[in-house]
Scaffold this motif. Structure first.
Motif, PDB file in Angstrom:
ATOM      1  N   UNK A  30      18.784  -0.906  -5.875  1.00 53.81           N
ATOM      2  CA  UNK A  30      18.983   0.424  -6.454  1.00 53.81           C
ATOM      3  C   UNK A  30      18.981   1.508  -5.379  1.00 53.81           C
ATOM      4  N   UNK A  31      18.095   1.390  -4.394  1.00 56.59           N
ATOM      5  CA  UNK A  31      18.070   2.372  -3.313  1.00 56.59           C
ATOM      6  C   UNK A  31      19.310   2.274  -2.432  1.00 56.59           C
ATOM      7  N   UNK A  32      19.741   1.044  -2.145  1.00 60.30           N
ATOM      8  CA  UNK A  32      20.902   0.865  -1.277  1.00 60.30           C
ATOM      9  C   UNK A  32      22.182   1.361  -1.943  1.00 60.30           C
ATOM     10  N   UNK A  33      22.350   1.063  -3.218  1.00 58.53           N
ATOM     11  CA  UNK A  33      23.554   1.495  -3.937  1.00 58.53           C
ATOM     12  C   UNK A  33      23.577   3.007  -4.078  1.00 58.53           C
ATOM     13  N   UNK A  34      22.410   3.608  -4.288  1.00 64.53           N
ATOM     14  CA  UNK A  34      22.333   5.055  -4.493  1.00 64.53           C
ATOM     15  C   UNK A  34      22.418   5.835  -3.187  1.00 64.53           C
ATOM     16  N   UNK A  35      21.752   5.339  -2.119  1.00 68.98           N
ATOM     17  CA  UNK A  35      21.630   6.131  -0.890  1.00 68.98           C
ATOM     18  C   UNK A  35      22.236   5.472   0.346  1.00 68.98           C
ATOM     19  N   UNK A  36      22.653   4.234   0.264  1.00 68.19           N
ATOM     20  CA  UNK A  36      23.237   3.574   1.422  1.00 68.19           C
ATOM     21  C   UNK A  36      22.356   2.489   2.009  1.00 68.19           C
ATOM     22  N   UNK A  41      17.304  -0.824   3.676  1.00 68.80           N
ATOM     23  CA  UNK A  41      16.448  -1.368   4.738  1.00 68.80           C
ATOM     24  C   UNK A  41      15.056  -0.755   4.679  1.00 68.80           C
ATOM     25  N   UNK A  42      14.976   0.553   4.390  1.00 69.24           N
ATOM     26  CA  UNK A  42      13.667   1.208   4.274  1.00 69.24           C
ATOM     27  C   UNK A  42      12.864   0.596   3.134  1.00 69.24           C
ATOM     28  N   UNK A  43      13.538   0.309   2.009  1.00 68.33           N
ATOM     29  CA  UNK A  43      12.856  -0.331   0.879  1.00 68.33           C
ATOM     30  C   UNK A  43      12.388  -1.728   1.258  1.00 68.33           C
ATOM     31  N   UNK A  44      13.221  -2.463   1.994  1.00 74.98           N
ATOM     32  CA  UNK A  44      12.837  -3.807   2.442  1.00 74.98           C
ATOM     33  C   UNK A  44      11.607  -3.753   3.343  1.00 74.98           C
ATOM     34  N   UNK A  45      11.551  -2.765   4.233  1.00 70.70           N
ATOM     35  CA  UNK A  45      10.392  -2.609   5.114  1.00 70.70           C
ATOM     36  C   UNK A  45       9.141  -2.246   4.315  1.00 70.70           C
ATOM     37  N   UNK A  46       9.307  -1.423   3.281  1.00 70.46           N
ATOM     38  CA  UNK A  46       8.175  -1.060   2.433  1.00 70.46           C
ATOM     39  C   UNK A  46       7.596  -2.265   1.711  1.00 70.46           C
ATOM     40  N   UNK A  47       8.478  -3.120   1.201  1.00 70.83           N
ATOM     41  CA  UNK A  47       8.032  -4.342   0.524  1.00 70.83           C
ATOM     42  C   UNK A  47       7.303  -5.250   1.510  1.00 70.83           C
ATOM     43  N   UNK A 163      15.684  -9.360   2.051  1.00 68.66           N
ATOM     44  CA  UNK A 163      15.877  -8.045   1.437  1.00 68.66           C
ATOM     45  C   UNK A 163      16.718  -7.119   2.324  1.00 68.66           C
ATOM     46  N   UNK A 164      16.640  -7.284   3.642  1.00 70.71           N
ATOM     47  CA  UNK A 164      17.476  -6.485   4.539  1.00 70.71           C
ATOM     48  C   UNK A 164      18.948  -6.834   4.349  1.00 70.71           C
ATOM     49  N   UNK A 165      19.246  -8.128   4.257  1.00 72.55           N
ATOM     50  CA  UNK A 165      20.624  -8.550   3.999  1.00 72.55           C
ATOM     51  C   UNK A 165      21.100  -8.061   2.640  1.00 72.55           C
ATOM     52  N   UNK A 166      20.209  -8.129   1.656  1.00 71.69           N
ATOM     53  CA  UNK A 166      20.550  -7.641   0.317  1.00 71.69           C
ATOM     54  C   UNK A 166      20.838  -6.148   0.353  1.00 71.69           C
ATOM     55  N   UNK A 168      21.835  -4.368   2.914  1.00 76.52           N
ATOM     56  CA  UNK A 168      23.076  -4.109   3.633  1.00 76.52           C
ATOM     57  C   UNK A 168      24.285  -4.356   2.735  1.00 76.52           C
ATOM     58  N   UNK A 169      24.263  -5.471   1.991  1.00 70.63           N
ATOM     59  CA  UNK A 169      25.384  -5.782   1.093  1.00 70.63           C
ATOM     60  C   UNK A 169      25.504  -4.745  -0.016  1.00 70.63           C
ATOM     61  N   UNK A 170      24.385  -4.350  -0.600  1.00 71.15           N
ATOM     62  CA  UNK A 170      24.418  -3.336  -1.651  1.00 71.15           C
ATOM     63  C   UNK A 170      24.855  -1.986  -1.092  1.00 71.15           C
ATOM     64  N   UNK A 171      24.504  -1.719   0.166  1.00 63.52           N
ATOM     65  CA  UNK A 171      24.918  -0.478   0.807  1.00 63.52           C
ATOM     66  C   UNK A 171      26.422  -0.397   0.985  1.00 63.52           C
TER      67      UNK A 171
END
Length: 209
Positions: A30-36, A41-47, A163-166, A168-171
């Motif tokens: 959701x973050x990648x699709x909405x913001x890039x 990647x920031x969300x992946x790092x948070x997780x 999650x980083x790959x995910x 990037x793809x969603x971005x």
């Protein structure tokens, strides 16, 4: 370190668990699709940060101590749901920008904190670490605490890559759809919807017996 058999089984189990859609996947996507992709990647790092913190808690016995307090499960559940609903409300009330900009360093920090709190305020996440990691400990080979730390950090690393790959793809989807204010508003609606669904999921969790 666990023996080779337990280690291989752990890696396979971790990969199988990651490909099953869940709240972490929803947060990153959701973050990648909405913001890039940077937001993904920031969300992946948070997780990953939350995974490391929960690993430390489980290895030190703090996870069991927290869950031994009867209301802890419900406190975490309601706090997490309230936080997710607040995020949904913020997404709906913030007007879309007229210009297309990359997420700033400050906004990326916010996303990292969001993803970290989303995991830490999910009682099932802590329970998962408490139940999942000990299954792959090799008794009698080395310190159980060190093995739990190793397995937890390995899981966090595997999850970070996935999650980083995910993200990037969603971005890439964000890049192809980013033109126009309709998309920007639609992105806010979709993000709010995901947060609301995750909040409802938390509220419907049943306390473990």
């Amino acid at each position: 370190m666990p023996d080779s058999t337990n280690l291989y089984l752990f890696i396979v189990a971790a990969l199988l668990l990651l490909i099953v859609p869940g709240p972490n996947m929803a947060i990153v996507t959701s973050h990648a699709v909405t913001h890039g992709w940077r937001a993904g990647l920031a969300a992946a790092l948070g997780i990953t940060l939350a995974d490391v913190l929960m690993t430390v808690m489980v290895s030190a016995g703090l996870g069991a101590l927290v869950m031994s307090w009867a209301p802890a499960f419900d406190v975490l559940r309601w706090a997490g749901a309230g936080y997710l609903m607040w995020l949904a409300w913020q997404a709906l009330r913030t007007p879309p920008s007229d210009t297309e900009t990359q997420p700033t360093q400050a906004s990326l920090r916010k996303i990292l904190v969001r993803a970290t709190l989303n995991s830490l305020l999910n009682p099932k996440a802590l329970l998962f670490f408490m139940v999942f990691l000990p299954q792959f400990v090799s008794v009698g080979t080395s310190s159980v605490t060190l093995q739990l730390m190793f397995l937890g950090l390995l899981l966090a690393l595997i999850a970070l890559v996935f999650h980083s790959l995910l993200g990037f793809c969603a971005g890439r989807l964000h890049t192809s759809l980013r033109k126009g204010s309709i998309h920007k508003r639609l992105g806010s609606y979709c993000f709010a919807a995901v947060m609301t669904v995750l909040a409802a999921r938390l509220l419907l969790l049943s306390r473990p017996v």
